[in-house]
Design a protein around this motif. Sequence first.
Motif, mmCIF file in Angstrom:
data_model
loop_
_atom_site.group_PDB
_atom_site.id
_atom_site.type_symbol
_atom_site.label_atom_id
_atom_site.label_comp_id
_atom_site.label_asym_id
_atom_site.label_seq_id
_atom_site.Cartn_x
_atom_site.Cartn_y
_atom_site.Cartn_z
ATOM 1 N N VAL A 125 34.308 47.467 34.846
ATOM 2 C CA VAL A 125 33.346 47.534 35.947
ATOM 3 C C VAL A 125 31.953 47.869 35.408
ATOM 4 O O VAL A 125 30.944 47.308 35.866
ATOM 5 N N ILE A 126 31.880 48.747 34.433
ATOM 6 C CA ILE A 126 30.574 49.070 33.826
ATOM 7 C C ILE A 126 29.979 47.838 33.157
ATOM 8 O O ILE A 126 28.783 47.551 33.309
ATOM 9 N N PHE A 127 30.793 47.081 32.428
ATOM 10 C CA PHE A 127 30.293 45.853 31.810
ATOM 11 C C PHE A 127 29.859 44.841 32.862
ATOM 12 O O PHE A 127 28.914 44.094 32.661
ATOM 13 N N ALA A 128 30.564 44.813 33.993
ATOM 14 C CA ALA A 128 30.172 43.906 35.073
ATOM 15 C C ALA A 128 28.802 44.286 35.616
ATOM 16 O O ALA A 128 27.969 43.421 35.894
ATOM 17 N N PHE A 129 28.551 45.571 35.785
ATOM 18 C CA PHE A 129 27.249 45.998 36.285
ATOM 19 C C PHE A 129 26.139 45.765 35.258
ATOM 20 O O PHE A 129 24.990 45.538 35.631
ATOM 21 N N LEU A 130 26.469 45.802 33.992
ATOM 22 C CA LEU A 130 25.462 45.549 32.958
ATOM 23 C C LEU A 130 25.086 44.080 32.850
ATOM 24 O O LEU A 130 24.075 43.746 32.230
ATOM 25 N N SER A 131 25.884 43.191 33.441
ATOM 26 C CA SER A 131 25.566 41.766 33.378
ATOM 27 C C SER A 131 24.353 41.404 34.231
ATOM 28 O O SER A 131 23.716 40.399 33.999
ATOM 29 N N LYS A 132 24.032 42.220 35.241
ATOM 30 C CA LYS A 132 22.815 42.105 36.055
ATOM 31 C C LYS A 132 22.725 40.828 36.883
ATOM 32 O O LYS A 132 21.649 40.408 37.261
ATOM 33 N N LYS A 133 23.847 40.199 37.183
ATOM 34 C CA LYS A 133 23.877 39.074 38.110
ATOM 35 C C LYS A 133 24.809 39.464 39.250
ATOM 36 O O LYS A 133 25.943 39.862 39.010
ATOM 37 N N TRP A 134 24.331 39.335 40.466
ATOM 38 C CA TRP A 134 25.104 39.823 41.605
ATOM 39 C C TRP A 134 26.432 39.102 41.763
ATOM 40 O O TRP A 134 27.452 39.720 42.072
ATOM 41 N N SER A 135 26.450 37.815 41.540
ATOM 42 C CA SER A 135 27.711 37.092 41.686
ATOM 43 C C SER A 135 28.718 37.542 40.630
ATOM 44 O O SER A 135 29.904 37.720 40.924
ATOM 45 N N ASN A 136 28.250 37.760 39.415
ATOM 46 C CA ASN A 136 29.148 38.224 38.358
ATOM 47 C C ASN A 136 29.571 39.669 38.579
ATOM 48 O O ASN A 136 30.713 40.030 38.281
ATOM 49 N N ILE A 137 28.664 40.488 39.093
ATOM 50 C CA ILE A 137 29.021 41.880 39.366
ATOM 51 C C ILE A 137 30.143 41.952 40.388
ATOM 52 O O ILE A 137 31.136 42.656 40.199
ATOM 53 N N ILE A 138 30.004 41.200 41.466
ATOM 54 C CA ILE A 138 31.013 41.237 42.530
ATOM 55 C C ILE A 138 32.333 40.660 42.044
ATOM 56 O O ILE A 138 33.399 41.258 42.247
ATOM 57 N N LEU A 139 32.283 39.514 41.389
ATOM 58 C CA LEU A 139 33.513 38.859 40.940
ATOM 59 C C LEU A 139 34.227 39.664 39.866
ATOM 60 O O LEU A 139 35.437 39.900 39.956
ATOM 61 N N ARG A 140 33.499 40.113 38.850
ATOM 62 C CA ARG A 140 34.140 40.854 37.748
ATOM 63 C C ARG A 140 34.642 42.212 38.203
ATOM 64 O O ARG A 140 35.709 42.658 37.790
ATOM 65 N N SER A 141 33.893 42.886 39.063
ATOM 66 C CA SER A 141 34.354 44.180 39.575
ATOM 67 C C SER A 141 35.611 44.004 40.416
ATOM 68 O O SER A 141 36.557 44.789 40.311
ATOM 69 N N ALA A 142 35.634 42.959 41.230
ATOM 70 C CA ALA A 142 36.820 42.695 42.052
ATOM 71 C C ALA A 142 38.027 42.376 41.175
ATOM 72 O O ALA A 142 39.149 42.826 41.458
ATOM 73 N N LEU A 143 37.825 41.606 40.112
ATOM 74 C CA LEU A 143 38.933 41.289 39.203
ATOM 75 C C LEU A 143 39.461 42.532 38.496
ATOM 76 O O LEU A 143 40.679 42.719 38.380
ATOM 77 N N ASN A 144 38.565 43.384 38.034
ATOM 78 C CA ASN A 144 38.995 44.600 37.354
ATOM 79 C C ASN A 144 39.732 45.539 38.302
ATOM 80 O O ASN A 144 40.784 46.081 37.953
ATOM 81 N N ILE A 145 39.209 45.719 39.487
ATOM 82 C CA ILE A 145 39.849 46.616 40.441
ATOM 83 C C ILE A 145 41.176 46.031 40.928
ATOM 84 O O ILE A 145 42.153 46.761 41.093
ATOM 85 N N ALA A 146 41.236 44.707 41.111
ATOM 86 C CA ALA A 146 42.481 44.077 41.540
ATOM 87 C C ALA A 146 43.570 44.218 40.473
ATOM 88 O O ALA A 146 44.741 44.451 40.805
ATOM 89 N N SER A 147 43.191 44.088 39.209
ATOM 90 C CA SER A 147 44.200 44.253 38.149
ATOM 91 C C SER A 147 44.704 45.695 38.104
ATOM 92 O O SER A 147 45.893 45.938 37.879
ATOM 93 N N PHE A 148 43.823 46.671 38.347
ATOM 94 C CA PHE A 148 44.249 48.060 38.367
ATOM 95 C C PHE A 148 45.169 48.338 39.560
ATOM 96 O O PHE A 148 46.184 49.019 39.418
ATOM 97 N N VAL A 149 44.834 47.797 40.718
ATOM 98 C CA VAL A 149 45.663 48.005 41.906
ATOM 99 C C VAL A 149 47.033 47.359 41.706
ATOM 100 O O VAL A 149 48.066 47.946 42.059
ATOM 101 N N PHE A 150 47.069 46.153 41.112
ATOM 102 C CA PHE A 150 48.338 45.499 40.826
ATOM 103 C C PHE A 150 49.187 46.343 39.883
ATOM 104 O O PHE A 150 50.390 46.525 40.092
ATOM 105 N N PHE A 151 48.565 46.876 38.850
ATOM 106 C CA PHE A 151 49.286 47.707 37.898
ATOM 107 C C PHE A 151 49.791 48.988 38.551
ATOM 108 O O PHE A 151 50.906 49.431 38.301
#
Length: 82
Positions: free
Chosen positions: A44-70
């Motif tokens: 999620v930190i790397f997603a926020f460092l990318s500085k693009k809103w679409s990438n921030i939302i998508l990458r953060s959602a992917l990271n959080i979804a993988s954690f919730v699945f686990f």
Amino acid sequence: MNKYDWLSLMMVGICIVLSFFINENNKYPGIFLLVFSVLTITGVIFAFLSKKWSNIILRSALNIASFVFFFFLLLAMGIGER
């Protein structure tokens, strides 16, 4: 895509690969939970460092979804032991 986008996606990939190594014979599932939470937070930190809103939302959602699945995977393994 910059290097932070790739690193964020790599954290999701590492989480997915690590989830294949979990089985019912693990004595310490908390260690896997700790590793997953650290990988998710860094993703999620790397997603926020990318500085693009679409990438921030998508990458953060992917990271959080993988954690919730686990987390649900560990919860199901704990319920199945009883």
